[in-house]
Motif scaffolding. Structure first.
Motif, short mmCIF file in Angstrom:
data_model
loop_
_atom_site.label_atom_id
_atom_site.label_comp_id
_atom_site.label_asym_id
_atom_site.label_seq_id
_atom_site.Cartn_x
_atom_site.Cartn_y
_atom_site.Cartn_z
N LEU A 62 0.84 -1.20 0.00
CA LEU A 62 0.00 0.00 0.00
C LEU A 62 0.87 1.24 0.00
N CYS B 161 -9.57 1.67 10.44
CA CYS B 161 -8.52 0.68 10.66
C CYS B 161 -8.78 -0.12 11.94
N PRO B 162 -8.87 -1.45 11.83
CA PRO B 162 -9.19 -2.25 13.02
C PRO B 162 -8.03 -2.40 14.00
N ALA C 84 -3.34 1.11 12.69
CA ALA C 84 -2.08 1.13 11.94
C ALA C 84 -1.90 2.39 11.09
N ILE C 85 -2.93 3.22 11.00
CA ILE C 85 -2.80 4.41 10.14
C ILE C 85 -3.10 5.67 10.96
N CYS D 254 -8.94 1.04 5.04
CA CYS D 254 -8.61 2.45 4.81
C CYS D 254 -8.75 2.80 3.33
N CYS E 190 0.09 -2.97 10.24
CA CYS E 190 -0.92 -3.11 9.18
C CYS E 190 -1.15 -4.58 8.82
N ILE E 191 -2.44 -4.95 8.74
CA ILE E 191 -2.78 -6.33 8.37
C ILE E 191 -3.32 -6.40 6.93
S1 SF4 Z 1 -4.93 -1.84 5.34
FE1 SF4 Z 1 -3.60 -1.58 7.14
S2 SF4 Z 1 -3.67 0.61 7.65
FE2 SF4 Z 1 -5.38 0.18 6.25
S3 SF4 Z 1 -7.14 -0.21 7.61
FE3 SF4 Z 1 -6.22 -2.23 7.16
S4 SF4 Z 1 -4.73 -2.60 8.79
FE4 SF4 Z 1 -5.28 -0.40 8.88
#
Ligand code: SF4
Ligand code: SF4
Ligand code: FES
Lengths: 489, 86
Positions: A95, A173-174, A177-178, A199, A193-194
């Motif tokens: 990402l 974001c669960p 991570a953001i 997001c 981040c998973i």
């Molecule tokens: S992709 Fe990563 S940063 Fe985006 S919502 Fe999921 S876990 Fe959070």
């Protein structure tokens, strides 16, 4: 993805990049932002065309499969295009945040609206543990330096005058991570981040991009390799035609053969059924499914205590890719689906070479001028079951295990339909206690509704869910289908 | 004129669908009640407007023959309103 404007822009960039590749014009990619926002043209969304071009330039970087984070703003898109042409494998992080697009959101904070009546009771002032609220000119005012965003004042205001301004990506974001940095841009912490893609779908500016592997895939085709498409069960209904026509359109786009990942889902269902039975017989309290790539990342990064409860079964993508590689050892495998996390999974296993999402598939058809409705019906070499084809809809995986188990009265299926802060907390609790009060077979889907709600879908999940159920309804039961073996010669 | 319907032609061909027509699938149910029975909705697969390099203007919609490019629900509803109310 429910914003028409950002959808259109994102996809147009992809179409133009694919065009450039096909017409051997990668040396002119730097013109893309100017072609989309020509001199004296309008700036439909932002302050001026210069800003819009800057955003388009960054979207093109992501479309080329590169990171916006390391861009110095001076490097020409032509240089990036060359890097994409030269690389031999896609980048590791999947990402990237288009920071030129990400600026609209004010940092998350608690805020007093003009509904404040400056009431005499002033419960907000007395409730705030941090002394952050004062009354000025008959209105309550929050001191940003003292406020800890706890939201207590919001709950006690009799006029509901206090609200929390949310940052959509942070809120979605669960796993936290953001976050916005000091510059006001969202930054992803890749250690946390998973790859769930929440997001990506939540940002109203479409600032979070997947790094596309489309150029890499086109390069393999051009080099004359046998490139095989593996379509996820959620492909059904992504375009308003049959899945057989979509498959034929993929053939016309340059793929040599198309397989349904639903065939691998059948293997997953059978293996998981055996695994479940064994675990229950040895006295385990519960077992979770293991087919959702974002859930698997969650377990690895945040809830390792869940590992003993997660089935050891591999995913439908894995089994399908393994089958295809056994049948054609020299081929290149491409998983086509709605999901960000599958890109991570593909990097970690040995059989899937690339991932293309549904938006990229759509952009490919547009760039090649393929009218899918006019394509013939493709005939899949292998048949998949009703249960396998239903994997993309919440409840489908648990149901498939139940059917594959035939008669096993001690099975109590339940579904975690979507990962969010609450369901992540529940999962942690169950792992800690070693018990799940809701059932003993726990299906887990990171996206609410199942894969049909993945962030890169072309069609809305209500419509695709119906189409998938109709398609599955015409298919045979998993127990009436023979186990298929790769044809090797 | 009063009971003559205006014709809304939607395109669900591949280019239009990918570029945003998927969002127009339920437009019939969103047309406000006062206009609803004055509009006839027809769906097509490709109106032949997307060839060459015009694909970036998709999705296309026709309202009484008049082309609306980069069509969105809002654009279409406004155009219907203008057509009927003048
Ligand atoms: S992709 Fe990563 S940063 Fe985006 S919502 Fe999921 S876990 Fe959070
Ligand atoms: S939702 Fe997040 S990524 Fe999108 S503009 Fe707001 S802060 Fe940036
Ligand atoms: S797909 Fe709509 S005009 Fe061709």
């Amino acid at each position: 993805m429910d914003n028409s404007n950002t959808t259109h822009i994102k996809r147009e960039v992809l179409v133009r990049l694919i065009h450039a590749f096909i017409n051997q014009e990668m040396g002119n990619v730097r013109e893309l932002p100017f072609q989309m926002r020509p001199k004296n043209g309008e700036a439909p969304y932002r302050c001026c065309i210069y800003k819009e071009r800057a955003i388009l330039r960054q979207r093109a970087i992501a479309g080329l499969g590169l990171s916006v984070e390391t861009d110095d703003e001076m490097t020409s898109l032509n240089t990036y295009a060359q890097q994409a042409m030269d690389r031999t494998e896609p980048e590791k992080e999947i990402l990237t945040v288009v920071d030129a697009a990400c600026k609209g959101c004010v940092p998350s904070r608690v805020y007093v609206t003009e509904l404040c009546q400056g009431c005499v009771a002033r419960p907000c002032v007395s409730t705030c543990k941090f002394g952050a609220i004062q009354i000025k000119d008959g209105r309550s005012v929050i001191d940003g330096d003292k406020c800890k965003n706890c939201g207590m004042c919001m709950q006690v205001c009799p006029y509901s005058a206090i609200v929390k301004l949310k940052v959509p990506c942070e809120d979605a974001c669960p796993v936290g991570a953001i976050h916005k940095n000091e510059m006001g841009h969202a930054v992803i912490d890749f250690d946390k981040c998973i790859s769930c893609g929440a997001c990506v779908g939540a940002c109203p500016f479409a600032a979070v991009h997947e790094k596309s592997q489309v150029i890499d895939i086109l390069k393999e085709m051009k080099a004359g390799k046998k490139v095989v498409a593996m379509v996820a069960p959620a492909v059904v209904g992504q375009l308003p035609v049959s899945v057989n026509k979509i498959a034929q359109a993929l053939i016309e786009s340059g793929f040599s053969e198309v397989f349904e990942v639903a065939q691998g889902a059948d293997t997953t269902a059978r293996t998981e059924a055996d695994d479940f039975k064994e675990r229950m017989e040895r006295g385990d309290e519960f077992m979770t499914t293991s087919c959702c790539a974002a859930y698997n990342e969650l377990v690895e990064k945040h809830i390792p205590e869940l590992k003993p409860f997660r089935s050891d079964t591999r995913t439908p993508m894995y089994y399908t890719a393994k089958f295809v590689k056994e049948q054609y050892p020299d081929c290149v495998t491409v998983f086509i689906g709605p999901c960000v996390a599958k890109r991570k999974e593909a990097q970690k296993e040995e059989y899937t070479d690339y991932v293309m999402n549904f938006e990229e598939m759509g952009a490919l058809f547009v760039a090649l001028n393929i009218e899918v409705a006019n394509c013939e019906d493709y005939h899949f070499a292998n048949e998949a079951s009703k249960e396998g084809r239903n994997f993309a809809v919440t409840g489908g995986v648990a149901e498939s295990v139940k059917v594959a188990l035939k008669d096993f009265p001690e099975l109590f299926p339940t579904c975690v339909n979507g990962l969010n802060t609450k369901s992540v907390k529940d999962l942690k609790n169950w792992a800690k206690k070693g018990q799940c009060p809701e059932g003993n077979l726990v299906e887990i889907m990171a996206c609410e509704g199942g894969c049909v709600a993945g962030s890169a879908c072309l069609n809305n999940k209500r419509i695709t869910t119906k189409k998938i159920q109709a398609y599955a309804g015409e298919s045979k039961c998993i127990n009436d289908l023979p186990v298929i073996e790769p044809k090797t010669n | 004129m009063a009971d003559e319907k205006i014709l809304l032609e939607l395109c669900f061909g591949t280019t239009c669908f990918v570029m945003g027509a998927s969002k127009l699938q339920e437009i019939e149910s969103i047309i406000p009640p006062q206009y609803k029975n004055k509009v006839e909705v027809k769906a097509h697969t490709c109106l032949d407007l997307c060839k060459n390099s015009t694909y970036m203007k998709a999705p296309f919609v026709k309202l009484d023959g008049e082309i609306i490019s980069e069509a969105t629900v809002e654009k279409i509803l406004k155009a219907i309103e203008r057509k009927i109310d003048g």
